[in-house]
Write a protein that holds these residues in place. Structure first.
Motif, mmCIF file in Angstrom:
data_model
loop_
_atom_site.group_PDB
_atom_site.id
_atom_site.type_symbol
_atom_site.label_atom_id
_atom_site.label_comp_id
_atom_site.label_asym_id
_atom_site.label_seq_id
_atom_site.Cartn_x
_atom_site.Cartn_y
_atom_site.Cartn_z
ATOM 1 N N LEU A 92 0.833 -1.208 0.000
ATOM 2 C CA LEU A 92 0.000 0.000 0.000
ATOM 3 C C LEU A 92 0.867 1.257 0.000
ATOM 4 O O LEU A 92 0.524 2.258 -0.652
ATOM 5 N N TRP A 93 2.003 1.219 0.710
ATOM 6 C CA TRP A 93 2.872 2.396 0.772
ATOM 7 C C TRP A 93 3.488 2.675 -0.599
ATOM 8 O O TRP A 93 3.499 3.824 -1.056
ATOM 9 N N TRP A 94 4.011 1.652 -1.254
ATOM 10 C CA TRP A 94 4.619 1.855 -2.565
ATOM 11 C C TRP A 94 3.570 2.282 -3.594
ATOM 12 O O TRP A 94 3.863 3.079 -4.492
ATOM 13 N N ASP A 95 2.366 1.755 -3.464
ATOM 14 C CA ASP A 95 1.296 2.156 -4.380
ATOM 15 C C ASP A 95 0.951 3.639 -4.214
ATOM 16 O O ASP A 95 0.601 4.318 -5.185
ATOM 17 N N ALA A 96 1.053 4.139 -2.979
ATOM 18 C CA ALA A 96 0.735 5.547 -2.705
ATOM 19 C C ALA A 96 1.903 6.475 -3.003
ATOM 20 O O ALA A 96 1.734 7.701 -3.028
ATOM 21 N N HIS A 97 3.097 5.935 -3.220
ATOM 22 C CA HIS A 97 4.284 6.758 -3.481
ATOM 23 C C HIS A 97 5.022 6.231 -4.722
ATOM 24 O O HIS A 97 6.188 5.829 -4.640
ATOM 25 N N PRO A 98 4.373 6.229 -5.879
ATOM 26 C CA PRO A 98 5.020 5.668 -7.081
ATOM 27 C C PRO A 98 6.250 6.446 -7.522
ATOM 28 O O PRO A 98 7.151 5.876 -8.145
ATOM 29 N N HIS A 99 6.321 7.738 -7.170
ATOM 30 C CA HIS A 99 7.481 8.531 -7.588
ATOM 31 C C HIS A 99 8.761 8.080 -6.889
ATOM 32 O O HIS A 99 9.862 8.269 -7.417
ATOM 33 N N TRP A 100 8.635 7.479 -5.708
ATOM 34 C CA TRP A 100 9.821 6.984 -5.012
ATOM 35 C C TRP A 100 10.455 5.822 -5.768
ATOM 36 O O TRP A 100 11.666 5.622 -5.690
ATOM 37 N N ALA A 101 9.628 5.064 -6.465
ATOM 38 C CA ALA A 101 10.140 3.906 -7.199
ATOM 39 C C ALA A 101 11.027 4.325 -8.366
ATOM 40 O O ALA A 101 11.814 3.513 -8.876
ATOM 41 N N LYS A 102 10.908 5.573 -8.788
ATOM 42 C CA LYS A 102 11.699 6.051 -9.919
ATOM 43 C C LYS A 102 13.084 6.524 -9.499
ATOM 44 O O LYS A 102 13.931 6.814 -10.354
ATOM 45 N N LYS A 103 13.292 6.624 -8.197
ATOM 46 C CA LYS A 103 14.590 7.087 -7.705
ATOM 47 C C LYS A 103 15.515 5.888 -7.494
ATOM 48 O O LYS A 103 15.254 5.018 -6.673
ATOM 49 N N ARG A 104 16.596 5.846 -8.237
ATOM 50 C CA ARG A 104 17.496 4.697 -8.185
ATOM 51 C C ARG A 104 18.137 4.516 -6.811
ATOM 52 O O ARG A 104 18.341 3.388 -6.358
ATOM 53 N N TRP A 105 18.445 5.625 -6.144
ATOM 54 C CA TRP A 105 19.109 5.502 -4.855
ATOM 55 C C TRP A 105 18.193 4.856 -3.814
ATOM 56 O O TRP A 105 18.674 4.171 -2.904
ATOM 57 N N ILE A 106 16.880 5.043 -3.984
ATOM 58 C CA ILE A 106 15.927 4.409 -3.084
ATOM 59 C C ILE A 106 15.974 2.892 -3.264
ATOM 60 O O ILE A 106 16.047 2.121 -2.294
ATOM 61 N N GLN A 107 15.934 2.455 -4.512
ATOM 62 C CA GLN A 107 15.952 1.016 -4.783
ATOM 63 C C GLN A 107 17.292 0.398 -4.366
ATOM 64 O O GLN A 107 17.333 -0.723 -3.855
ATOM 65 N N ARG A 108 18.390 1.135 -4.583
ATOM 66 C CA ARG A 108 19.694 0.621 -4.172
ATOM 67 C C ARG A 108 19.773 0.518 -2.649
ATOM 68 O O ARG A 108 20.353 -0.441 -2.109
#
Length: 539
Positions: free
Chosen positions: A353-369
């Motif tokens: 639910l959190w990732w669904d509500a914050h899709p722009h965070w998924a576009k940041k590579r440093w977040i995924q790393r």
């Protein structure tokens, strides 16, 4: 309408190669580790429980539903263990019957260990499908990998088969049905969760609370809260006492001693006392602060702690997390124990639910790393913790003093144990030290030391036919672990007493002792035993 309610909704997305590879890798690694630990006789804190579940399945397969003489040892209602005792008085677990056909394939502890790994693996696959309803494939895969590498998932899986291993699969199925608005299947998955264990109702209640507070499905949430609360009260107050008084006089009294007055209580009385003591409630929830903080950190690490930023997550995990924090049991805050699995489904759904509500965070590579780094850290911490000593073949159990069980010493000793156990007839009554119980528990009359008398099907108290103990394992670990030291000090005089009455020593090799009732000890073995008692086994 009825056909529409019961029509099984199909998966909207195919499993990716990555998800199948992750599931296959997890299953292979876990299965190899648990089977190695089991067959090399590496000691585990949960060996006794593995024996209980094996005996429950073995008896149930023969129509003696949920009976276990091993479980009777822990019953406050039965001072003398009896073969007809039904474990339903300790934990109400009808969902175990679902897996009875699989157990019938081999009818031993090995199949149960593989089954537990398979159920957790299936839970990860269900999580992937649940995540794909809201998230792109790469995020769903990271959530799945985080689930498999979580210490709260891998830890219990490396232990024994246990009832709560079903929770992730059933709960992710429940959330999936919620997303699909398939209410008939939502009710079915919810029923399966309730059937896992009486206290699993708390997890369903948290889901209902989330649906109410978020106003997402008010009526569904109200029904879920009402049904789960009623189920827990009815089962613990009226159904389980039909089998024994263990819930009212043992489990609730011991695990929630801070809120119990006297030697007996009920789940409803306990809840009222907890709510009437808000200061003590807050104290129990927050202290000890370091252990509580570490518990939350370990649970959230494979998710980079991000779900904790959302109030929704806290609602989803509120009830099961509160029960864990309120327990006086020292194992309550141990993330590698089975209780931690009750928090996992709500935490991972909160992450979706959190990732669904914050899709722009998924576009940041440093977040995924950073997330991938947290998953790597979770793997390191899980390995270094050596949960249930499953990794003791290359990680020492203690450095000072040095205690280790390398394969080149453990497997030859396992061969001695296997030969000793082969000397015990399959239908004979036995009592054994903990590490041997899972290998012997597919029989009617089975006990753990220091018990040696059991009430049989004829309602007659008998002495067991055989006593088998691995003293070398206790001696090996006594320098670092007080429990092993205490058991060794207890078992030596206990064995001497048995041999002085009606038991004879028929096998003795590498500290593995086998006694048979109404049998004369072999002179050479008895002489070696007495010598070792003086030179090796005395403290």
């Amino acid at each position: 309408m009825r056909a529409e309610l019961l029509r099984f909704p199909r998966f909207d997305h195919a499993f990716s190669r990555g998800s199948l590879a992750a599931a296959g890798l997890f299953f292979t690694i876990m299965a190899v580790l648990v089977l190695h630990r089991h067959h090399s006789y590496l000691p585990s804190y949960t060996s006794f429980d593995q024996g209980i579940f094996n005996q429950v399945f073995w008896n149930s397969l023969q129509g003696r539903w949920f009976q276990s003489s091993l479980s009777a040892i822990e019953s406050i209602s039965h001072p003398m263990p009896e073969v007809a005792y039904r474990r339903l008085g300790q934990h109400f677990t009808p969902a175990l019957l679902l897996w009875l056909p699989i157990y019938a394939i081999a009818r031993n502890s090995t199949i149960l260990l593989i089954l537990a790994v398979g159920i957790i693996t299936a839970g990860g696959l269900m999580l992937y499908q649940l995540a794909r309803l809201r998230l792109p494939p790469h995020l769903a895969l990271l959530l799945m990998i985080g689930f498999y590498t979580s210490r709260a998932v891998a830890g219990p899986t490396l232990g024994n088969f246990q009832d709560l291993c079903q929770l992730p699969l059933f709960m992710f199925g429940l959330f999936w049905a919620l997303e699909k608005r398939a209410w008939g299947w939502f009710a079915l998955w919810g029923g399966l969760v309730l059937a896992v264990r009486e206290d699993a109702a708390i997890v369903v209640f948290s889901v209902g609370l989330y649906l109410l507070v978020s106003r997402r499905q008010v009526w569904v949430g109200a029904i879920a809260c009402l049904v789960s609360f009623s189920y827990a009260v009815i089962v613990t107050t009226y159904i389980m006492p039909l089998f024994s008084d263990d819930v009212a006089q043992r489990f609730l009294v011991i695990h929630f001693a801070s809120f119990v007055e006297g030697d007996r209580t009920s789940s409803l009385e306990l809840l009222i006392r907890i709510l009437r003591n808000p200061v003590r409630l807050l104290q129990q929830l927050l202290t000890p602060f370091d252990l509580t903080f570490n518990y939350l950190l370990t649970q959230g690490l494979p998710l980079a702690l991000l779900p904790f930023l959302a109030p929704t997550t806290w609602i989803l995990i509120l009830c099961p997390l509160s029960v864990i924090f309120l327990r006086d049991d020292p194992w309550g805050l141990a993330v590698h124990m089975r209780y931690a699995l009750a928090v996992v489904p709500g935490l991972w759904y909160g992450a979706i639910l959190w990732w669904d509500a914050h899709p722009h965070w998924a576009k940041k590579r440093w977040i995924q790393r950073a997330w991938q780094g947290c998953i790597a850290l979770s793997i390191v911490f899980t390995i270094s913790a050596n949960p249930h000593r499953a990794l003791s073949f290359f990680i020492p159990d203690s450095v000072t003093p040095w205690v280790a069980a390398p394969p080149w010493t453990q497997w030859p000793h396992a061969a001695v144990l296997n030969e000793t156990l082969k000397a015990i007839p399959p239908n004979a009554s036995v009592t054994a030290s903990n590490i041997l119980i899972p290998h012997l528990s597919n029989r009617r009359e089975m006990l753990g030391l220091p018990f040696w008398q059991v009430k049989n099907d004829q309602d007659v108290v008998i002495d067991v036919d055989y006593i088998v103990v691995d003293l070398q394992q206790l001696a090996q670990y006594q320098g670092a672990f007080v429990d092993d030291r205490d058991r060794l000090a207890q078992y030596i005089p206990w064995l001497q007493e048995r041999m002085a009455t009606n038991y004879g020593l028929i096998r003795y090799q590498e500290g593995v002792v086998l006694l048979q009732r109404d049998h004369v000890s072999e002179p050479e073995l008895e002489q070696q035993w007495q010598k070792d008692v003086i030179q090796h086994w005395q403290m």
